[in-house]
Design a protein around this motif. Sequence first.
Motif, PDB file in Angstrom:
ATOM      1  N   VAL A   1       0.838  -1.200   0.000  1.00 21.88           N
ATOM      2  CA  VAL A   1       0.000   0.000   0.000  1.00 21.88           C
ATOM      3  C   VAL A   1       0.880   1.259   0.000  1.00 21.88           C
ATOM      4  O   VAL A   1       0.601   2.228  -0.721  1.00 21.88           O
ATOM      5  CB  VAL A   1      -0.977  -0.016   1.201  1.00 21.88           C
ATOM      6  CG1 VAL A   1      -1.801   1.257   1.252  1.00 21.88           C
ATOM      7  CG2 VAL A   1      -1.894  -1.233   1.133  1.00 21.88           C
ATOM      8  N   GLY A   2       1.946   1.230   0.778  1.00 25.55           N
ATOM      9  CA  GLY A   2       2.873   2.360   0.813  1.00 25.55           C
ATOM     10  C   GLY A   2       3.588   2.558  -0.514  1.00 25.55           C
ATOM     11  O   GLY A   2       3.773   3.693  -0.976  1.00 25.55           O
ATOM     12  N   ARG A   3       3.959   1.462  -1.163  1.00 24.29           N
ATOM     13  CA  ARG A   3       4.612   1.571  -2.473  1.00 24.29           C
ATOM     14  C   ARG A   3       3.651   2.124  -3.518  1.00 24.29           C
ATOM     15  O   ARG A   3       4.028   2.930  -4.371  1.00 24.29           O
ATOM     16  CB  ARG A   3       5.171   0.208  -2.924  1.00 24.29           C
ATOM     17  CG  ARG A   3       6.360  -0.277  -2.067  1.00 24.29           C
ATOM     18  CD  ARG A   3       7.147  -1.381  -2.779  1.00 24.29           C
ATOM     19  NE  ARG A   3       6.279  -2.458  -3.222  1.00 24.29           N
ATOM     20  CZ  ARG A   3       6.013  -3.567  -2.526  1.00 24.29           C
ATOM     21  NH1 ARG A   3       6.569  -3.754  -1.333  1.00 24.29           N
ATOM     22  NH2 ARG A   3       5.218  -4.501  -3.013  1.00 24.29           N
ATOM     23  N   PHE A   4       2.375   1.717  -3.432  1.00 22.74           N
ATOM     24  CA  PHE A   4       1.366   2.255  -4.366  1.00 22.74           C
ATOM     25  C   PHE A   4       1.263   3.765  -4.214  1.00 22.74           C
ATOM     26  O   PHE A   4       1.249   4.508  -5.208  1.00 22.74           O
ATOM     27  CB  PHE A   4      -0.002   1.608  -4.106  1.00 22.74           C
ATOM     28  CG  PHE A   4      -1.096   2.129  -5.004  1.00 22.74           C
ATOM     29  CD1 PHE A   4      -1.384   1.507  -6.212  1.00 22.74           C
ATOM     30  CD2 PHE A   4      -1.838   3.252  -4.654  1.00 22.74           C
ATOM     31  CE1 PHE A   4      -2.387   2.000  -7.051  1.00 22.74           C
ATOM     32  CE2 PHE A   4      -2.834   3.747  -5.484  1.00 22.74           C
ATOM     33  CZ  PHE A   4      -3.103   3.123  -6.684  1.00 22.74           C
ATOM     34  N   LEU A   5       1.175   4.235  -2.969  1.00 24.39           N
ATOM     35  CA  LEU A   5       1.041   5.682  -2.738  1.00 24.39           C
ATOM     36  C   LEU A   5       2.248   6.435  -3.293  1.00 24.39           C
ATOM     37  O   LEU A   5       2.101   7.479  -3.953  1.00 24.39           O
ATOM     38  CB  LEU A   5       0.864   5.975  -1.245  1.00 24.39           C
ATOM     39  CG  LEU A   5       0.681   7.452  -0.887  1.00 24.39           C
ATOM     40  CD1 LEU A   5      -0.576   8.035  -1.515  1.00 24.39           C
ATOM     41  CD2 LEU A   5       0.633   7.644   0.636  1.00 24.39           C
ATOM     42  N   ALA A   6       3.461   5.907  -3.050  1.00 23.09           N
ATOM     43  CA  ALA A   6       4.671   6.586  -3.526  1.00 23.09           C
ATOM     44  C   ALA A   6       4.700   6.638  -5.056  1.00 23.09           C
ATOM     45  O   ALA A   6       5.133   7.628  -5.647  1.00 23.09           O
ATOM     46  CB  ALA A   6       5.913   5.876  -2.990  1.00 23.09           C
ATOM     47  N   ARG A   7       4.224   5.575  -5.693  1.00 16.63           N
ATOM     48  CA  ARG A   7       4.341   5.464  -7.151  1.00 16.63           C
ATOM     49  C   ARG A   7       3.214   6.188  -7.885  1.00 16.63           C
ATOM     50  O   ARG A   7       3.449   6.835  -8.901  1.00 16.63           O
ATOM     51  CB  ARG A   7       4.317   3.970  -7.529  1.00 16.63           C
ATOM     52  CG  ARG A   7       5.120   3.633  -8.757  1.00 16.63           C
ATOM     53  CD  ARG A   7       5.217   2.127  -8.956  1.00 16.63           C
ATOM     54  NE  ARG A   7       6.143   1.478  -8.011  1.00 16.63           N
ATOM     55  CZ  ARG A   7       6.254   0.161  -7.851  1.00 16.63           C
ATOM     56  NH1 ARG A   7       5.478  -0.663  -8.540  1.00 16.63           N
ATOM     57  NH2 ARG A   7       7.124  -0.344  -7.001  1.00 16.63           N
ATOM     58  N   HIS A   8       1.975   6.057  -7.351  1.00 16.10           N
ATOM     59  CA  HIS A   8       0.793   6.529  -8.086  1.00 16.10           C
ATOM     60  C   HIS A   8       0.123   7.733  -7.448  1.00 16.10           C
ATOM     61  O   HIS A   8      -0.728   8.357  -8.085  1.00 16.10           O
ATOM     62  CB  HIS A   8      -0.247   5.408  -8.182  1.00 16.10           C
ATOM     63  CG  HIS A   8       0.248   4.162  -8.844  1.00 16.10           C
ATOM     64  ND1 HIS A   8       0.269   4.015 -10.201  1.00 16.10           N
ATOM     65  CD2 HIS A   8       0.768   3.018  -8.336  1.00 16.10           C
ATOM     66  CE1 HIS A   8       0.767   2.820 -10.511  1.00 16.10           C
ATOM     67  NE2 HIS A   8       1.082   2.198  -9.387  1.00 16.10           N
ATOM     68  N   GLY A   9       0.418   8.028  -6.200  1.00 16.87           N
ATOM     69  CA  GLY A   9      -0.371   9.031  -5.490  1.00 16.87           C
ATOM     70  C   GLY A   9      -1.675   8.426  -4.995  1.00 16.87           C
ATOM     71  O   GLY A   9      -1.898   7.218  -5.115  1.00 16.87           O
TER      72      GLY A   9
END
Lengths: 129, 129
Positions: A65-73
């Motif tokens: 979930v954290g990687r998604f936020l960093a990558r996609h907003g």
Amino acid sequence: MLGDVVELSVVVRDLEAAVERYTRLFGLMVHHRGESKEFGFKNAILPIGIGHIELLQPTDPDKAVGRFLARHGEGVYLVGFECQDIPGAVAHLRREGARVDGRRPDIAWVHPQDAHGVLVELRHRESYG
Amino acid sequence: MLGDVVELSVVVRDLEAAVERYTRLFGLMVHHRGESKEFGFKNAILPIGIGHIELLQPTDPDKAVGRFLARHGEGVYLVGFECQDIPGAVAHLRREGARVDGRRPDIAWVHPQDAHGVLVELRHRESYG
């Protein structure tokens, strides 16, 4: 194989700000709150129609979930669809070469790279809520 | 205000590859194809349950769908929810300070920055398809 959309998970930076906005703008109510150390998020569940919206704030930048936020907003991370036959769907998806986490009889996940950026969740009717 | 999810729009790089994958993996069928020069995309509509998935390929990098793909990559661009009273919902959202395109009585759109990265569409029952 895919029925109605029964879950929509939205990754947000600040869970409290998102809960405030979704309840105020859209007239929704929080039904449940939770946290997963294993998957690195805290969440709030807001029922809509036959399913719910899940607001998800990452608590660990190194987990999915954290990687998604960093990558996609901020945005839609996962869509859960009603599926009456999870084991049959999992077998079909594997035959077609899709990457599926299908260890449970009531819920399964298809890798987002196999569905053009959508983390597809298959949910049996008893597992909504 | 928000009922069931009746539309899920997924931005993809290659519409034909996405149609091939969604029909083969998930057993869906294409019900309709279209193109909008005004909004800079071509699309395919695949019914699920009470609504549909829309696969969207940008045809103009400078319009909203093209900018989404450049910024976020493939993934969910828009979610359409059933809404029985569009004019009432639009009035409420505006009172609460949200940016809403509410020129039509049967469909309205809430700016994604006002819904944590989700382009929220409100759809009256007669406008599904």
